[in-house]
Design a protein around this motif. Structure first.
Motif, short mmCIF file in Angstrom:
data_model
loop_
_atom_site.label_atom_id
_atom_site.label_comp_id
_atom_site.label_asym_id
_atom_site.label_seq_id
_atom_site.Cartn_x
_atom_site.Cartn_y
_atom_site.Cartn_z
N ALA A 286 0.96 -4.95 6.39
CA ALA A 286 2.01 -5.61 5.63
C ALA A 286 1.61 -5.75 4.17
CB ALA A 286 2.29 -6.99 6.21
N ASP A 287 2.61 -5.78 3.31
CA ASP A 287 2.41 -6.15 1.92
C ASP A 287 2.67 -7.66 1.79
OD1 ASP A 287 1.76 -3.71 0.93
OD2 ASP A 287 3.75 -3.24 0.10
N VAL A 288 1.86 -8.31 0.95
CA VAL A 288 2.08 -9.73 0.68
C VAL A 288 1.99 -9.95 -0.82
CG1 VAL A 288 1.36 -12.09 1.22
CG2 VAL A 288 0.83 -10.24 2.84
N GLN A 289 3.00 -10.65 -1.36
CA GLN A 289 2.99 -10.93 -2.80
C GLN A 289 2.33 -12.26 -3.11
OE1 GLN A 289 6.86 -10.77 -4.53
NE2 GLN A 289 7.13 -8.59 -4.02
N PHE A 290 1.43 -12.24 -4.08
CA PHE A 290 0.77 -13.46 -4.54
C PHE A 290 1.15 -13.70 -6.00
CE2 PHE A 290 -2.49 -14.67 -1.38
CZ PHE A 290 -2.33 -13.63 -0.47
N VAL A 291 1.51 -14.95 -6.29
CA VAL A 291 1.72 -15.32 -7.70
C VAL A 291 0.34 -15.53 -8.32
CG1 VAL A 291 2.51 -17.20 -9.19
CG2 VAL A 291 4.00 -16.31 -7.36
N ILE A 292 0.17 -15.02 -9.55
CA ILE A 292 -1.09 -15.23 -10.26
C ILE A 292 -0.83 -16.29 -11.34
CG2 ILE A 292 -2.89 -14.11 -11.66
CD1 ILE A 292 -2.70 -12.82 -8.94
N GLU A 293 -1.60 -17.33 -11.37
CA GLU A 293 -1.39 -18.37 -12.37
C GLU A 293 -1.55 -17.79 -13.75
OE1 GLU A 293 -2.87 -22.20 -9.70
OE2 GLU A 293 -4.00 -21.60 -11.48
N GLY A 294 -0.58 -18.07 -14.60
CA GLY A 294 -0.65 -17.59 -15.98
C GLY A 294 -0.22 -16.15 -16.13
N ARG A 295 0.44 -15.59 -15.11
CA ARG A 295 0.92 -14.20 -15.20
C ARG A 295 2.35 -14.17 -14.68
NH1 ARG A 295 0.87 -8.94 -12.48
NH2 ARG A 295 -0.04 -7.35 -13.86
N ASP A 296 3.24 -13.48 -15.36
CA ASP A 296 4.64 -13.48 -14.95
C ASP A 296 4.85 -12.74 -13.64
OD1 ASP A 296 5.19 -14.89 -17.19
OD2 ASP A 296 5.80 -13.14 -18.40
N GLU A 297 4.26 -11.54 -13.59
CA GLU A 297 4.49 -10.69 -12.42
C GLU A 297 3.58 -11.09 -11.27
OE1 GLU A 297 6.41 -7.58 -11.80
OE2 GLU A 297 7.55 -8.87 -13.18
N THR B 207 3.68 -9.68 13.86
CA THR B 207 5.12 -9.42 13.81
C THR B 207 5.86 -10.59 13.16
OG1 THR B 207 4.84 -8.26 15.89
CG2 THR B 207 7.09 -8.71 15.22
N ARG B 208 5.53 -11.81 13.62
CA ARG B 208 6.23 -12.99 13.15
C ARG B 208 6.09 -13.18 11.63
NH1 ARG B 208 7.09 -18.04 15.62
NH2 ARG B 208 7.26 -16.87 17.56
N ALA C 273 9.19 -10.71 4.86
CA ALA C 273 10.31 -9.84 4.45
C ALA C 273 11.55 -10.70 4.19
CB ALA C 273 10.59 -8.80 5.53
N ALA C 274 11.79 -11.68 5.09
CA ALA C 274 12.97 -12.54 4.94
C ALA C 274 12.90 -13.35 3.66
CB ALA C 274 13.08 -13.48 6.16
N ASP C 275 11.69 -13.76 3.29
CA ASP C 275 11.51 -14.58 2.08
C ASP C 275 11.37 -13.73 0.81
OD1 ASP C 275 11.55 -16.66 3.83
OD2 ASP C 275 9.38 -17.01 3.81
N LEU D 219 8.90 -11.81 0.12
CA LEU D 219 7.50 -11.91 -0.34
C LEU D 219 6.65 -10.76 0.19
CD1 LEU D 219 6.96 -15.75 0.23
CD2 LEU D 219 7.12 -14.57 -1.98
N GLY D 220 7.30 -9.71 0.67
CA GLY D 220 6.55 -8.58 1.21
C GLY D 220 7.19 -8.11 2.50
N GLY D 221 6.36 -7.81 3.52
CA GLY D 221 6.88 -7.36 4.80
C GLY D 221 6.09 -6.18 5.33
N PRO D 222 6.49 -5.70 6.53
CA PRO D 222 5.74 -4.62 7.17
C PRO D 222 5.72 -3.37 6.31
CG PRO D 222 7.65 -5.28 8.50
CD PRO D 222 7.67 -6.11 7.27
#
Ligand code: ANZ
Ligand code: ZN
Length: 826
Positions: A231-242, A408-409, A415-417, A419-422
């Motif tokens: 899965a891919d997971v997105q992390f916010v980086i403090e002090g960075r927009d993307e 899976t969960r 994906a629903a949020d 923030l990434g997904g399978p």
């Protein structure tokens, strides 16, 4: 003639074949079904060696077999003529690469003819000819139009002393293979082909090759492509927009992430470090220099102590808002996944090693148990990460789930949020095809200050290499073509202003990725190949070549075929239906080489034993996949066998065309059994066994000739010796042709046709059954002793002679007494 003289028969038949061209394929009006048999084409460096002799002997067995079976067989040859050998000869001896290549091709070609390779000599090509590489350029432009060829800056291995780019294989323990200087990295803008777009199809289509390609090659390809699901997971980086995305195979362990790691040599690391304090910046810069001189193999090794630099920045875990310290380290690679990871030290060994080295926290989130249901030791104390299955703990909504359910969960939730997904990731990287070399295909691209990167229009192709005279070809880190200033300076096809040609040349693997298609219409000037010819011949039925090409060449050829399919230029998506990797030719157990002093020269072997004996030795040595040790085999023994076979043809006294059915049934049985078995053996690539069976047949025929009860005039003996000639034509074509002539036939034995097998003669233990009609014997059948009544009746009623004598009369009754009698009452 009194004795088998290999050199005399070589001189006799080579000119005849040259004139009759039995191996010319695809003649107009030819209605035979088609088969395409292909040998990997050679580099024209020096003369043919023992390895070529083996490979071509094996390829020839297959090509000549299908020819005997009545197929129109395409068996072409050419030269993979671009590349380093010619360029090095030019640098070291001032040789003109064009001339050097031409001379070597002439020499190899002469040797192949002498070696009696069944090639179609009207289709030869060499990839250094502008008529060939023009189509590399044309195909490159088609790929570029499809977005499959692109340019980007990339890090290359660089030797500061030799001023040259090095391939990974040329970097030995971080140092230049040639001069020992510490290798560094350098950024060059280079051309790539987007093979990663085809990763999935390259994997999936391997199903078609299962059981037809060696398993070893398929698994090497599979590992090279390296599919990984996670899965891919997105992390916010403090002090960075993307936000930054990470790839993980274990999203279930997301609550156990305690730090975050970016590849030290990634753009992201550089960017994050740039905003840190001065001492962090300095520590990062020092670390980066160290990382750049480390090879990928070293970086991946698990027993190396972990190193890294804390970047004084934090990432935020999307599921629980925890702040994770961001480190730059070299155990994360910049070009796999997204070049950044969430670190879960409790369940990943590399992360645990890193956490222990730098005192970072470890949190167990999967309760893994041993076989007695006891919890495994704590990873911090044991130093061993727990990677097995278990119930999730400390993981909020995932608590209590097993690993697979949790994966899976959480993947669905991410994906629903948004923030990434399978997702699926591949180890395969895009194919870097730029080379800073002279002896290759120039890129058909012009660089214009106003218009940028402009393709050379198709009608201006080929972009031909400039002459070498006066050019300094020694590697300098930019292509030697850059020194050909008159050649470089050109006009922009788009605006007509002054512009520069691209000075890199293409990887020679581009040439070999589609050469099998050029053979179909090698002289065509409108296109790389003719679609109708491709429909007629493709895919290659049998490809023969060295296992050294198990990964790259075969993968690239498969990739090109799929691209050409997508362009509507060929139907099949796989180029090679079957693959045979022949073994190596060794001497005393080791590879032959000049420096070892164990080099066996092919020319000397041919002079001493004759072509046929050398070919036979190669084929008879063992299964074709196995190595041949030249010290363990006997070309002299092969010669003795060929002389015996040849002698048989001299001894036959019956006239050509005599009906064999009046001859010795025992002799016929051996002949038909061997011919039937040989077909099966050759199709199963068990050539050595087919030769052994042929030897058995020769022995049986010798006995028959010398047996006064049979003798040289028995037509079954002629039938047998003719079969020997055809069988031998696959392996020992000169001897076979000479036997064929002695038996009173016109050349070429290569086109004689496979002997028809009478199945009745294949029965191991037979009796003669008599068939009577109206009380009179009408036919005798060779049948198995244990034949059933039904089978015997069917066989009797199928006999032409029996049916003729029954005529229109009605069969009233068939009395069957197996195995010897059938009485038909009409
Ligand atoms: C968190 C995690 C927890 C991971 C865990 C593994 C076990 P394969 O199977 O080879 O695809 N990874 C991701 N990108 C990486 C990179 N660029 N360089 C080095 N390692 C990288 O491996 C995928 C796993 O390797 C990913 O899953 C990631 O670590 C790491 F208990 O994420 B894992
Ligand atoms: Zn322009």
């Amino acid at each position: 003639p009194e004795r088998w003289d290999p050199h005399a028969i070589e001189r006799r038949w080579l000119p005849v074949w040259d004139e009759q061209k039995p191996f010319a394929a695809g003649r107009p009006g030819d209605t035979r079904p088609t088969k395409y048999v292909l040998d990997m084409f050679p580099y024209p460096s020096g003369d043919l060696h023992m390895g070529h002799a083996e490979a071509y002997a094996l390829g020839d067995v297959i090509a000549r077999y299908w020819l005997q079976r009545g197929y129109d067989v395409l068996h072409p040859i050419g030269w993979d003529a671009f590349g380093l050998p010619a360029e090095n000869a030019a640098i070291q001896r001032g040789a003109d690469p064009v001339e050097w290549t031409r001379r070597n091709i002439e020499q190899q070609k002469a040797s192949m003819r002498r070696y009696a390779c069944s090639f179609d000599w009207d289709r030869v090509l060499a990839t250094n000819e502008p008529e060939y590489y023009r189509w590399n350029q044309w195909l490159f432009l088609r790929l570029r139009e499809k977005g499959l060829a692109y340019r980007r800056p990339s890090q290359v291995n660089w030797c500061p002393k030799d001023q040259t780019v090095l391939a990974n294989e040329q970097v030995v323990q971080g140092r230049c293979e040639r001069c020992g200087t510490q290798v560094t990295k350098k950024k060059l803008t280079q051309w790539y082909l987007r093979i990663t777009d085809y990763a999935e199809r390259l994997l999936d289509d391997m199903a078609q090759l299962q059981g037809r390609w060696p398993d070893k090659v398929l698994s090497m390809q599979r590992n090279w492509i390296g599919r990984s699901t996670g899965a891919d997971v997105q992390f916010v980086i403090e002090g960075r927009d993307e936000p930054v995305t990470v790839y993980t195979t274990r999203p279930d362990t997301l609550y156990g992430a305690t730090f975050f790691v970016v590849a030290a040599d990634s753009d992201l690391a550089e960017e994050l470090a740039a905003e840190a304090d001065e001492s962090t910046r300095r520590a990062f810069a020092d670390y980066l220099a160290q990382v750049r001189s480390t090879t990928e193999i070293e970086r991946l090794s698990s027993d190396r102590p972990k190193t890294g630099v804390f970047l004084q920045r934090h990432a935020v875990n999307p599921v629980n808002g925890e702040r994770l310290p961001i480190w730059a380290a070299d155990y994360v690679l910049p070009d796999y996944g997204h070049g950044a990871i969430m670190a879960v030290p409790a369940h990943d060994q590399r992360d645990l090693d890193f956490a222990r080295a730098f005192g970072l926290p470890v949190r167990v989130v999967v309760d893994v148990r041993d076989e007695h249901g006891e919890p495994l030791p704590d990873p911090v104390e044991s130093g061993v990460a727990t990677v097995g299955d278990g119930a999730l703990v400390h993981s909020g909504p995932l608590d209590g789930l097993r690993k697979a359910e949790a994966i899976t969960r959480i993947s669905e939730q991410l994906a629903a949020d948004g923030l990434g997904g399978p997702t699926t990731t591949y180890r395969l990287r895009d194919w870097l095809i730029s080379r800073q070399r002279f002896w290759g295909t120039p890129f058909p691209i012009v660089h214009c200050e106003r218009c940028g990167e402009v393709p050379v229009p198709d009608e201006q192709l080929p972009v031909v290499l400039p002459p070498t005279d006066g050019l300094d070809l020694t590697p300098k880190g930019r292509s030697p073509l850059a020194a050909a200033t008159d050649w470089v300076r050109t006009t922009c096809p788009s605006c007509g202003g002054e512009a520069q040609r691209d000075t890199d040349t293409m990887d020679t693997f581009v040439d070999s990725s589609w050469y099998f298609l050029r053979f179909l219409s090698p002289h065509l000037t409108e296109a790389p190949f003719d679609r109708a010819e491709a429909d007629r011949w493709m895919p290659v039925e049998q490809y023969v070549g060295g296992v050294t090409h198990a990964i790259l060449h075969l993968l690239y050829a498969r990739f090109f075929t799929k691209v050409l399919h997508d362009l509507g230029m060929v139907e099949p998506v796989e180029p090679f239906t079957r693959l045979l990797n022949q073994g190596m030719v060794l001497m005393d157990g080791s590879a032959m080489s000049k420096s070892r002093g164990n080099l066996v020269r092919l020319g000397e072997q041919l002079d001493e034993h004759g072509v046929d004996a050398v070919r036979l030795t190669m084929v008879f040595a063992g299964p074709p996949e196995d190595d041949v040790d030249w010290a363990d085999v006997s070309a002299a023994g092969s010669a003795r066998f060929l002389a015996r076979a040849w002698r048989l043809a001299q001894d036959v006294t019956s006239a050509p065309g005599t009906d064999p059915t009046t001859g010795s049934v025992d002799v016929r049985r051996v002949t038909h059994r061997v011919v039937a078995d040989a077909a099966e053996l050759v199709e199963g690539l068990k050539f050595n066994v087919a030769v052994a069976r042929t030897m058995e047949l020769v022995n049986a025929l010798r006995k028959a000739v010398d047996d006064p009860g049979v003798g040289p005039e028995d037509p079954a003996v002629r039938e047998g010796v003719e079969a020997v000639a055809v069988l031998l034509s696959l392996v020992a074509p000169y001897t076979a042709e000479d036997m064929w002539a002695a038996l009173g036939h016109e050349p070429c034995v290569a086109l004689a046709g496979w002997p028809a097998v009478d199945d009745a003669l294949l029965v191991e233990d037979t009796v003669t059954a008599v068939v009577q009609v109206r009380g009179k014997v009408r036919d005798r059948l060779e049948v198995p002793k244990d034949i059933t009544a039904d089978a015997l009746e069917a066989l009797a009623l199928a006999s032409d002679k029996v049916r003729a004598s029954i005529g229109d009369a009605e069969v009233r009754k068939v009395v069957v007494r197996p195995p010897a009698l059938v009485n038909v009452v009409v």
